[in-house]
Design a protein around this motif. Sequence first.
Motif, mmCIF file in Angstrom:
data_model
loop_
_atom_site.group_PDB
_atom_site.id
_atom_site.type_symbol
_atom_site.label_atom_id
_atom_site.label_comp_id
_atom_site.label_asym_id
_atom_site.label_seq_id
_atom_site.Cartn_x
_atom_site.Cartn_y
_atom_site.Cartn_z
ATOM 1 N N GLU A 44 -30.106 98.861 18.353
ATOM 2 C CA GLU A 44 -30.311 98.647 16.917
ATOM 3 C C GLU A 44 -30.009 99.919 16.125
ATOM 4 N N THR A 47 -29.078 90.301 14.733
ATOM 5 C CA THR A 47 -30.108 90.074 13.721
ATOM 6 C C THR A 47 -30.014 91.148 12.650
ATOM 7 N N SER A 72 -31.712 81.725 12.547
ATOM 8 C CA SER A 72 -32.737 82.066 11.560
ATOM 9 C C SER A 72 -32.053 82.630 10.321
ATOM 10 N N GLU A 125 -34.089 89.313 8.777
ATOM 11 C CA GLU A 125 -34.621 88.182 9.548
ATOM 12 C C GLU A 125 -33.587 87.068 9.681
ATOM 13 N N THR A 126 -32.310 87.424 9.523
ATOM 14 C CA THR A 126 -31.222 86.481 9.757
ATOM 15 C C THR A 126 -30.651 86.743 11.143
ATOM 16 N N SER A 127 -30.676 85.706 11.992
ATOM 17 C CA SER A 127 -30.211 85.850 13.376
ATOM 18 C C SER A 127 -29.119 84.837 13.678
#
Length: 709
Positions: free
Chosen positions: A8, A34, A119, A37-39
């Motif tokens: 990350e 990710t 997500s 909070e978008t995956s």
Amino acid sequence: MFNIVKKEIQWGEETLTLETGRVARQADGSVIATLGETSVMANVTFAKQPKPGMDFFPLTVHYQEKYYAAGKVPGGFFKREARPTEKETLTARLIDRPIRPLFVPGFKNETLVMCTVLSHDLVNDPDMVAMIAASAALTISGAPFRGPIAGCRVGFEDGEYILNPTVDDMHDLRNNPEQRLDLVVAGTKDAVMMVESEAYELSEAEMLGAVKFAHESIQPVIDLIIDLAEDAAKEPFDFQAPDYSELYETIRAAGEDKMREAYAITDKLERQNAVAAVKEGVKEGLSEEQLEDPNLSAALKKLESTVLRSDVVKNGRRIDGRALDEVRDIVCETKVLPRTHGSALFTRGETQGLVVTTLGTGDDEQFIDALHGNFKSNFLLHYNFPPYSVGEAGRVGPPGRREIGHGKLAWRALQAVLPAATDFPYTVRVVSEITESNGSSSMASVCGGSLSMMDAGVPLKAPVAGVAMGLVLEEDGSYGILTDILGDEDHLGDMDFKVAGTEAGITSLQMDIKVAGITQEIMEKALEQAKAGRLHILGEMSKAVTEAGEFSEHAPRIETMQVPTDKIREVIGSGGKVIREIVEVSGAKVDINDDGIIKIASPNGDSIQKAYDMIHSIVAEPEEGKVYKGKVVKIVDFGAFVNFFGKRDGLVHVSQIENRRLNHPSDVLTEGQEVWVKLLGFDDRGKVRLAMKMVNQETGEEMAKEDAE
């Protein structure tokens, strides 16, 4: 059980995470990316043997948005995700375009890339996250992929470039004058591979700056993917690019001169037939073993490419004899169809688009059920590319990825100059029927769409034109930039670079690059050459139309009016009874929104006025001292009740009927009789007081005091 590798970085305002080893372990490569909070999960698989008889690279990219990702249930009867939405199709194309040129030439093994949105935080758009996930999955899969790539979105506000603006910032830019750009860029460590944008008359320097900003911004992401691959990549697939140099030399010796003669033919269909004849002639001189060589098709294509490219770079000569910066002959016509609201026929060389504009009402707006929410669009552009446009007899079906992509490019170019909905309350649908094609039918759709909308009376801020640019870049660094490319120049060249805009600036830019090594100098020169081409086309278009024309008699007229929000219920009525009555009586369409804005539409001006008057009588308040025409609805001993203002009644006392004493109001009045009344005011209980005696009952004019007496 799991061998999880996770990396990350802090990227812009959010944390970007790449993870592999937890899910989809049977895929050749699987990564979950990710951002915030978008995956998005990307899975890559490829066949270990080439597909027999394949003369192109069979790569398929899918992008799927699952409604559960945003906590939603799909609409529709079946309540599950169905065919790809426009957004899904366009995103799949965005991912496909930069990765396809990076596979090792000659790799013909079937390859599948699937990106699934798991997500969505409604802040970070999943399309760029999907591109990063796909690149990472390919990089660790072992496939012969010369990546990685990364992508990002760039906004432009107050002269500043913004990395990865939010979904809300990019939604409906036409109504957000502060935000002037939605730019997507994908690239490798060294080169930009793909650009897609929606812009609001940006200068060439501003666009070039945005591309440079984006390329610099994706460098940390590329480093992150490399870091992941160092710990998680599979062994490289054993693939060697086929060596067909001996076969190519045989073909070149037999056909180069004849191929050069064939490419000297300017007519497209004649040239295609001549090229095909040369190929057949070359094949006749080959051995059976050479004819069965799977690289025969590639060798013949290389011969075509060599002939075309060498003429461009060495001699500055193109297929049709034009100079490198010359635009083909253009003919612009409007009003070509008698019953449509607006129509145009745009012809540029052997590319032609018949473009038709239809004006609709609020009922015609398109409802879009998107992952980040539902919204409506009042501008639609549909692009159709039938087989006859290229002289073929092919299957006709629903629009494919190409049609959707080209239509969206033209949509982006034109919607930047549309008037605000408050100034022009119409739904606008533009349909581009490509009737001939030899290079850049999407840009013909832009030019034809601009002409067609002006013919329909749409008050565009400025006309828009588009031009497609090409590039031939040789290994020694020499290059030629081509204006208004032909289909063959697109097919055999190194870049497809489409620029659309007004005289003031760029409204849309799309670029696909097939080779590394496109420098900033080349891009800058291409943009400047494209500007000259665009201005030339705008000049040709101005010969046909320079401003919005008269409305067609067949187009609906729309008037808007604003009513207080507390009056909306009265206009609609119980169960819609009142508004249905207005529509039936007036013959006009009536649409009202939650803000109290009412649109009244009809081709008949009298119908619009009638509906307007009926609504006005409901929502307006009567003015004290004003004279109104009314109807006697009830007669009583002490006077008469008159309906004078919509559904509002008032009392004319017996003493206010005439300047003489009456025994009973019925002496001079009957129910249903039309009379002129003056509003005297309201009594203590709010009751309306009316008078007739000071109004001339024949003319409706108020009489002077002495005349009234």
